[in-house]
Design a protein around this motif. Structure first.
Motif, short mmCIF file in Angstrom:
data_model
loop_
_atom_site.label_atom_id
_atom_site.label_comp_id
_atom_site.label_asym_id
_atom_site.label_seq_id
_atom_site.Cartn_x
_atom_site.Cartn_y
_atom_site.Cartn_z
N ALA A 431 0.85 -1.18 0.00
CA ALA A 431 0.00 0.00 0.00
C ALA A 431 0.89 1.23 0.00
O ALA A 431 2.11 1.14 0.22
CB ALA A 431 -0.92 0.01 1.22
N ASP A 534 -2.74 -3.21 9.21
CA ASP A 534 -3.14 -1.91 9.73
C ASP A 534 -1.94 -1.12 10.24
O ASP A 534 -1.86 0.10 10.05
CB ASP A 534 -4.16 -2.09 10.86
CG ASP A 534 -5.51 -2.58 10.36
OD1 ASP A 534 -5.76 -2.50 9.14
OD2 ASP A 534 -6.31 -3.07 11.19
N TYR A 537 -0.22 0.46 7.27
CA TYR A 537 -0.91 1.67 6.82
C TYR A 537 -0.57 2.85 7.72
O TYR A 537 -0.34 3.98 7.24
CB TYR A 537 -2.42 1.44 6.79
CG TYR A 537 -2.91 0.75 5.54
CD1 TYR A 537 -3.00 1.42 4.34
CD2 TYR A 537 -3.30 -0.59 5.57
CE1 TYR A 537 -3.45 0.79 3.20
CE2 TYR A 537 -3.75 -1.24 4.44
CZ TYR A 537 -3.84 -0.55 3.25
OH TYR A 537 -4.26 -1.18 2.12
N SER A 541 1.43 6.35 6.56
CA SER A 541 0.84 7.68 6.72
C SER A 541 1.70 8.57 7.62
O SER A 541 1.94 9.74 7.30
CB SER A 541 -0.58 7.56 7.29
OG SER A 541 -1.23 8.80 7.29
N ASP A 563 -3.26 8.23 0.25
CA ASP A 563 -3.06 7.57 1.52
C ASP A 563 -4.42 7.12 2.04
O ASP A 563 -5.35 7.93 2.16
CB ASP A 563 -2.41 8.58 2.48
CG ASP A 563 -2.11 8.02 3.86
OD1 ASP A 563 -2.57 6.92 4.18
OD2 ASP A 563 -1.41 8.73 4.62
N SER A 564 -4.57 5.83 2.35
CA SER A 564 -5.85 5.33 2.84
C SER A 564 -6.21 5.90 4.21
O SER A 564 -7.36 5.78 4.63
CB SER A 564 -5.82 3.80 2.91
OG SER A 564 -5.72 3.25 1.61
#
Length: 617
Positions: A431, A534, A537, A541, A563-564
Motif C-alpha cells: 500500500a 493496519d 498503513y 501515513s 493515503d488510505s
C-alpha cells in the motif's frame, strides 16, 4: 447469453447479521436481504443482465462449484494482468480490498502471491460484490439504482477494476459494471449543449467502458491526441472524475480540465446531460469531485488537441560504491528534486523512481531512473535542461554512473506505444500514501534530502525493493515478497486552469501549485494478519509520507492515488470546493446509495473493521 449463474455462492459468504434497520445498508444474512426470487425478478427487468458475483480465483478451489483446472491455470498466469481483471464483472486489480478472500492457488494450496495458508483458509466472496449488473444501456443503470434504493443495498461502480484505493468494490454490494458500454466518436467541431460557447473545440466522445489505448488509437487516426492515464488499460471516466494525470497533463491540462460534457445516470435513476450550462452542479461535481459518488457517467466528451511531435527522454543513475554512499544518495535525491520545477517549466513531464536493490554481499546498489516526454521541442532541449544534474553527477563520478537518451517520435501515440504496456497488478502485500510537493517546498535541496532521510530505511542495511512500477520496468516478485519502502514520483501537474469554464471545476486548486505528486509506500509479509496490515498503513501515513507533509505543509493529495489514512482528506482532495461538493452529494444522493472510502459525504458512514457492513456513524 447466460448471465445469471445458478450455483449458490451465498453459501460461502462471510455472514454479518446486520443491516436490519435504517442505520445500516442491508447485507447478506440479514432479514432485509432480498430472496433468490427477488433477485430473479430483478434480473428479468434487466433482460438477463444480472450476474451473480463469483470471485475470479474460485476456479482454483476444488470445493467450489465452478472449480476448473484449465481456468485456474489461466487465472494463475494472468493474475498480474489488468486487462484480464477488466473482463470480470467483479474482479479488481488490488485484492487487498476484498481481504484477499479468494486469490488463485496452486495445487499445494499456496496462493499466486506466495501465501502458503491460502488453500487452508478457503475461498469466500469477502468484499467482492454479491451481484453485478452488466450494463449495456442507461436503462440497466437506472433500474439498478432504483431497485437497490428500494432494497437499501449499497451500490459500487466498476469499469476495468483499476482503482488503487479499492473504491470499486464493497461487502454486500450490487456493482454496476460499465465495461460493456462501448463507443468512441471523433467530433471535429464540438458545441456544448445549450451553452453560448463559440470557441472552436475538437472533442472525442467516449463511452464508459473504453480504455486509454483504444481512445488514443481513434484520436490518432484523426491527427489528434487526448489527455489520458499513464497506463494504457486505464478507463477514462473514473480517472478524470478524480482529477486525472498522464503523460500530456502538464502541457495540455489534467483529465478534469479537459471534460467538456457528459451524460450521467443519477442515483435517482434519471438520465441527464451535464455541462457548464445545464445540470452544471453535476458537471462541477464530476469534474474532479471523485468517481463512484454522484452517479454513473455513461459517456463523456473530452477535448482533443493536434498531436504533437514528441521526444522521449530516458535517464538512469547507478551507484557504483555499495554501502558507502547513503548520505550522498539522499543528497542527490534532494538536488534532483530541487531541479524539478525548472525541468517542468522547460517542458519535461513524466514519471520517476528511486530504487534500492541488493546486488552484492556488501550492501545495496542505488538506482534512479525516469521516463519523460517533451512536446514540440527542438533537439537538445532535454539535455540542456538536464545540464545542472549531469554536472552534479560528474562531480560524483566515483560514486555514480549515469546515462541519458532522447528519442524523437512523430506523434504522441507513437511515443505512448513505445512504453512496454500495462503495469502489473494483483499484489496483495502493499500500500502507499501520497502528497503534493509544491515548487516552494522544493527550493532547498538540503531540506528535501532531510525529508528523504527521515522517511527512508537505513541504506547501510541489506535492502531489496521491487516496484510495481508505472512503466512495468520492474515486476512484482510474488514468490519473494518485498518488505521495504518504494518511491514513485509524478512530474505531471498542470499549472494552468482550463480555458473552458474554469469556474465549473471541483478538482483541488492545489494541483496548480504542485510540481510533483509524490508517492511513498511499503509492503507487508505475505499472509500477514490484519493487525500487521493496519500497522503498515499507519507507518506509511505517519512515518513515510509524514516527512513530506512537513516539507510541503499545504494540504494537497491525489484522490485516485491516496493515503488510505489521509488526514483531513476533505481539504487534501478538494480544498475550498468540498462544502459545495458535499451539498451536491446530499442533493442527488441523500440516502448514500453510492459510498466509497474518503469520497464526498463518506464521513457520515463507516464500514466494519477490515471492510464489511456499512452503517451510519
Amino acid at each position: 447469453m447466460l448471465r445469471f449463474f445458478s450455483f449458490c455462492w451465498l453459501l460461502v459468504i462471510n455472514l454479518f447479521v446486520v443491516g436490519s434497520d435504517a442505520d445500516c445498508k442491508c447485507t447478506p444474512g440479514s432479514p432485509c436481504w432480498p430472496s433468490d426470487s427477488d433477485w430473479t425478478a430483478f434480473n428479468t427487468t434487466l433482460s438477463g443482465a444480472l450476474v451473480r458475483g463469483v470471485p475470479p480465483g474460485s476456479v482454483c478451489y476444488s470445493d467450489q462449484p465452478n472449480y476448473d483446472g484449465t481456468l485456474c491455470a489461466t487465472a494463475l498466469s494472468r493474475w498480474t494482468d489488468s486487462t484480464w481483471h477488466a473482463q470480470s464483472p467483479i474482479s479488481i486489480d488490488y485484492p487487498i480490498w476484498v481481504n484477499n478472500s479468494c486469490n488463485p492457488i496452486y495445487p499445494n494450496g499456496t496462493s499466486v502471491d506466495g501465501d502458503v495458508s491460502a488453500g487452508a483458509r478457503g475461498c469466500t466472496i469477502g468484499n467482492y460484490p454479491v451481484y453485478a449488473v452488466a450494463a449495456t444501456t442507461s436503462q440497466h443503470v437506472s433500474r439498478a439504482f432504483k431497485w437497490a434504493a428500494k432494497k437499501n443495498i449499497r451500490v459500487v461502480i466498476k469499469n476495468t477494476g483499476h482503482n488503487y484505493p479499492g473504491r470499486n468494490t464493497g461487502y454486500g454490494s450490487l456493482s454496476i459494471w460499465t465495461h460493456n458500454l462501448r463507443g468512441i466518436e471523433y467530433i471535429n467541431n464540438f458545441k456544448p449543449t445549450s451553452c453560448p460557447y463559440n470557441a472552436a473545440l475538437t472533442g472525442i466522445r467516449v463511452a464508459a467502458g473504453e480504455v486509454g489505448s483504444d481512445i488514443q488509437a481513434v484520436a490518432d487516426s484523426h491527427g489528434v491526441a487526448v489527455v489520458g492515464g499513464g497506463n494504457p488499460d486505464t478507463g477514462l471516466h473514473g480517472w478524470f472524475t478524480g482529477g486525472g494525470h498522464g503523460w500530456l497533463s502538464t502541457d495540455y491540462g489534467m483529465g478534469a480540465d479537459n471534460l467538456l460534457e457528459a451524460t450521467i445516470v443519477r442515483p435517482d435513476g434519471k438520465f441527464v446531460t451535464a455541462n457548464p450550462c445545464q445540470n452544471s452542479d453535476l458537471f462541477f461535481a464530476i469534474r474532479g469531485g471523485g468517481g463512484g459518488t454522484f452517479g454513473v457517467v455513461m459517456s463523456a466528451v473530452v477535448r482533443a488537441f493536434p498531436t504533437p511531435q514528441t521526444t522521449r527522454h530516458q535517464f538512469n543513475i547507478t551507484g557504483i560504491a555499495p554501502n558507502s554512499a547513503a548520505t550522498e544518495f539522499w543528497d542527490l535525491m534532494g538536488f534532483i528534486h530541487s531541479e524539478l520545477p525548472k525541468l517542468s517549466a522547460g517542458g519535461m513531464q513524466g514519471y520517476y523512481e528511486p530504487v534500492v536493490v541488493t546486488t552484492t554481499p556488501t550492501g545495496p546498489t542505488l538506482l534512479f531512473f525516469w521516463h519523460m516526454l517533451l512536446y514540440d521541442k527542438p533537439e537538445g532541449t532535454a539535455e540542456a535542461l538536464m545540464k545542472p544534474i549531469t554536472d552534479y553527477l560528474d562531480n560524483l563520478s566515483a560514486l555514480y554512473t549515469y546515462q541519458q537518451e532522447s528519442r524523437p517520435f512523430p506523434t504522441y501515440k507513437s511515443a505512448f506505444d513505445s512504453f512496454e504496456g500495462n503495469e502489473p497488478v494483483g499484489s496483495s502485500v502493499g500500500a502507499y500514501g501520497s502528497h503534493f510537493l509544491t515548487k516552494a517546498s522544493l527550493a532547498d535541496p538540503k531540506l528535501i534530502s532531510e525529508a528523504f532521510i527521515k522517511a527512508a530505511p537505513p541504506l547501510d542495511a541489506a535492502v531489496r525493493i521491487t516496484l510495481f512500477a508505472h512503466l512495468k520496468l520492474l515486476l512484482i516478485s510474488f514468490q519473494n515478497p518485498v518488505l521495504n519502502p518504494f518511491i514513485l514520483g509524478h512530474l505531471i501537474a498542470s499549472p494552468n486552469p482550463p480555458s473552458y469554464y474554469p469556474e465549473v471545476e471541483s478538482m483541488t486548486p492545489a494541483w496548480r501549485d504542485t510540481t510533483t505528486h509524490f508517492i511513498y509506500g511499503e509492503y507487508w509479509p505475505v499472509g500477514a494478519d490484519r493487525a500487521t496490515i493496519d500497522a503498515t498503513y499507519e507507518d506509511i501515513s505517519q512515518n513515510r509520507v509524514g516527512p513530506f507533509r512537513e516539507l510541503s505543509p499545504d494540504p494537497g493529495a491525489y484522490f485516485n492515488e491516496c493515503d488510505s489514512l489521509e488526514p483531513d482528506w476533505q481539504a487534501s482532495f478538494w480544498g475550498p470546493n468540498y462544502p459545495r461538493l458535499l451539498a451536491i452529494k446530499q442533493k442527488y444522493d441523500p440516502n448514500t446509495l453510492l459510498w466509497c472510502d474518503r469520497c464526498v459525504g463518506s464521513e457520515a458512514w463507516e464500514e466494519a473493521d477490515g471492510g464489511g457492513a456499512l452503517c451510519r456513524t
